[in-house]
Design an enzyme around this catalytic site. Structure first.
Site, PDB file in Angstrom:
ATOM      1  N   GLU A 185       3.324  -5.109   2.296  1.00 60.86           N
ATOM      2  CA  GLU A 185       2.268  -4.334   2.960  1.00 60.86           C
ATOM      3  C   GLU A 185       1.233  -5.180   3.701  1.00 60.86           C
ATOM      4  O   GLU A 185       0.073  -5.279   3.282  1.00 60.86           O
ATOM      5  CB  GLU A 185       1.559  -3.458   1.925  1.00 60.86           C
ATOM      6  CG  GLU A 185       2.468  -2.478   1.240  1.00 60.86           C
ATOM      7  CD  GLU A 185       1.695  -1.488   0.357  1.00 60.86           C
ATOM      8  OE1 GLU A 185       0.485  -1.662   0.165  1.00 60.86           O
ATOM      9  OE2 GLU A 185       2.332  -0.525  -0.112  1.00 60.86           O
ATOM     10  N   GLU A 375       8.619   1.164  -2.806  1.00 64.41           N
ATOM     11  CA  GLU A 375       7.588   1.569  -3.778  1.00 64.41           C
ATOM     12  C   GLU A 375       7.302   3.050  -3.620  1.00 64.41           C
ATOM     13  O   GLU A 375       7.209   3.557  -2.499  1.00 64.41           O
ATOM     14  CB  GLU A 375       6.260   0.828  -3.561  1.00 64.41           C
ATOM     15  CG  GLU A 375       6.177  -0.554  -4.124  1.00 64.41           C
ATOM     16  CD  GLU A 375       4.777  -1.157  -3.980  1.00 64.41           C
ATOM     17  OE1 GLU A 375       3.790  -0.397  -4.005  1.00 64.41           O
ATOM     18  OE2 GLU A 375       4.699  -2.381  -3.834  1.00 64.41           O
TER      19      GLU A 375
HETATM   20  C1  BGC Z   1       0.894  -2.065  -3.675  1.00 62.89           C
HETATM   21  C2  BGC Z   1       0.857  -2.234  -5.169  1.00 62.89           C
HETATM   22  C3  BGC Z   1      -0.115  -1.234  -5.777  1.00 62.89           C
HETATM   23  C4  BGC Z   1       0.397   0.151  -5.478  1.00 62.89           C
HETATM   24  C5  BGC Z   1      -0.460   1.267  -6.061  1.00 62.89           C
HETATM   25  C6  BGC Z   1       0.934  -0.629  -3.239  1.00 62.89           C
HETATM   26  O1  BGC Z   1       0.141  -0.493  -2.121  1.00 62.89           O
HETATM   27  O2  BGC Z   1       1.964  -2.781  -3.139  1.00 62.89           O
HETATM   28  O3  BGC Z   1       0.519  -3.556  -5.450  1.00 62.89           O
HETATM   29  O4  BGC Z   1      -0.306  -1.406  -7.128  1.00 62.89           O
HETATM   30  O5  BGC Z   1       0.418   0.327  -4.081  1.00 62.89           O
HETATM   31  O6  BGC Z   1      -1.745   1.236  -5.541  1.00 62.89           O
END
Ligand code: BGC
Length: 463
Positions: A185, A375
């Protein structure tokens, strides 16, 4: 993306029939969990590790909620085996983690720390022995503090520093790791770290943000090239924080505001790598960046043919025009102001339709070969009761997002993997330990792990 290609929001009807099974996603679909060095490892100064910007930032007063820090975090440094076995026991086949640059090169450049390499050998070996494909993220926000002292992401030399780090890591692990992710990101760490100052290293303003953006975009492509050179059979990706953007109303000012925010959040780092340049039309302030920081030949160097694009999506955003806001002239209309009550513990709107829409939006780029959702997940207030955690909200969250991903896949989007954020509760940056994102609960006093109902749901779903 061309002008006027805005995908209007729609209610996505997902069939509730029996099609929702693991098999419906296809045989080669990657199912995994994702985590990050700083959020999980702890052991912040152990075995020769150097200080990162997040170590320094989180040890300052008033930066992290309740004055917490990640000196121990989930103690993954000592408990990686237990956690990898947990991921296996939940039937995942993929394990994404990041390497801490400062464990390998304590000062960012120069002398290599063998103990750091050894640690990651052990993590990788443990994954492989347990049938989990390791996905290695080279950079998940923990820049060496020694490099920040030299200007960090605002210093063009970072292209060389990052290249040297990539060389060391990819040569070392070439024979074991096939799947690589260059950056986590970039819009997140440049925006929060160098524009709003909310994240490490806590720098503010356009004069920091603009050079950081260009140098991160350059590193994104350079990292890809180095992996390609050193790892012959590599599958190379990079990840983006993506949110589908909806205008609050059909008013032209809201629609234009939505386009600007879309350009900032979803296109800024993706389009240069695809050879489409920076979205200067929607974001005229980027012209300053181009004038000041883009050197001759850079536009070509920004391009790299990634094997996959990592989509990281948690929520959609609704925005409206706001002429008084500098540069962006846009404001978010928060869920509460729209009478939307379904939010997570982070206040993020539960919006699986946003996942569908962003996948469809990305699928319109002809040069994206494959998408992996690298993610997705949710924080909720989990309570232990009689040794159980019935996180029903999280189960419903995962089911609905997965149904919308499947729908996108069935509609032709080349999405070929899904990594849940995250395996265990961990350190949520400036929010500390309060937001719990894990499929597995951690009691941070004892480090005891307890699989939540959502973890058990995955175990069943993936069996
Ligand atoms: C990030 C993580 C973070 C997750 C939840 C993502 O933007 O890569 O490191 O914990 O979101 O906020």
């Amino acid at each position: 993306m061309q002008d006027n290609q805005y995908i209007s929001p729609s209610t996505i009807v997902v069939s509730q029939e029996n099609v929702f099974s693991k098999d419906a996603f296809g045989k080669d679909f990657a199912w995994g969990v994702a985590m990050a060095s700083f959020q999980n490892e702890g052991a912040w100064d152990k075995d020769g590790k150097g200080e990162s910007i997040w170590d320094k930032f989180s040890h300052k007063k008033n930066k992290i909620k309740d004055h917490q820090n990640a000196k121990v975090a989930c103690d993954f440094y000592h408990r990686f085996e237990e956690d990898i076995l947990l991921a296996k026991s939940l039937n995942f086949n993929t394990f994404r983690f990041s390497m801490a640059w400062t464990r390998i090169l304590p000062h960012g450049i120069g002398k290599v720390n063998q103990a750091g390499l050894e640690f990651y050998h052990q993590v990788i070996d443990c994954c492989l022995e347990n049938g989990l494909e390791p996905y290695v993220t080279l950079y998940h926000w923990d820049l060496p503090q020694s490099l920040e002292d030299k200007g960090g992401w605002t210093n063009r030399d970072i292209i060389d520093w990052f290249s040297d780090y990539c060389e060391v890591v990819t040569r070392e692990f070439a024979s074991k790791v096939k799947y690589w992710i260059v950056l986590n990101e970039p819009a997140g760490f440049t925006g929060l770290g160098y524009m709003t100052g909310y994240h490490a290293p806590g720098r503010l303003g356009m004069r920091n943000f603009l050079p950081a953006v260009h140098h991160a975009a350059m590193c994104q492509a350079e990292g890809g090239r180095i992996i390609r050179k050193n790892v012959p059979d590599a599958v190379i990706g990079t990840t983006f924080s993506c949110s589908f953007i909806e205008p609050y109303t059909n008013a032209e000012s809201d629609i234009k505001a939505a386009k600007r925010i879309d350009a900032l959040l979803n296109r800024l780092f993706l389009e240069p790598t695809l050879g489409l340049g920076y979205p200067v039309h929607e974001l005229p302030f980027l012209q300053n960046m181009v004038k000041k920081y883009v050197h001759a030949g850079d536009m070509e160097k920004l391009q790299f043919d990634f094997d996959f694009i990592g989509v990281q999506n948690y929520f959609k955003l609704v925005v409206k025009g706001a002429f008084w806001i500098p540069y962006l002239k846009a404001l978010e209309v928060k869920p509460k102001a729209r009478n939307v009550e379904s939010v997570t513990d982070m206040g993020w709107e539960i919006s699986p339709d946003g996942m569908y829409n962003i996948l469809k939006q990305f699928a319109e780029y002809k040069n994206i070969k494959q998408i992996i959702v690298t993610e997705n997940g949710a924080a909720f207030k989990d309570e232990l009761s009689d040794g159980n955690i019935d996180d029903n909200d999280r189960v419903t969250f995962y089911q609905s997002y997965l149904q919308h991903i499947l729908k996108a896949k069935q509609d032709g989007v080349k999405v070929n993997g899904y990594l849940a954020w995250t395996l265990t509760d961990n350190f949520e940056w400036t929010e500390g330990y309060k937001p719990r994102f894990g499929l597995v609960h951690i009691d941070f006093k004892t480090q005891q792990r307890t699989v939540k109902k959502s973890g058990k749901w995955f175990r069943e779903f993936l069996s």
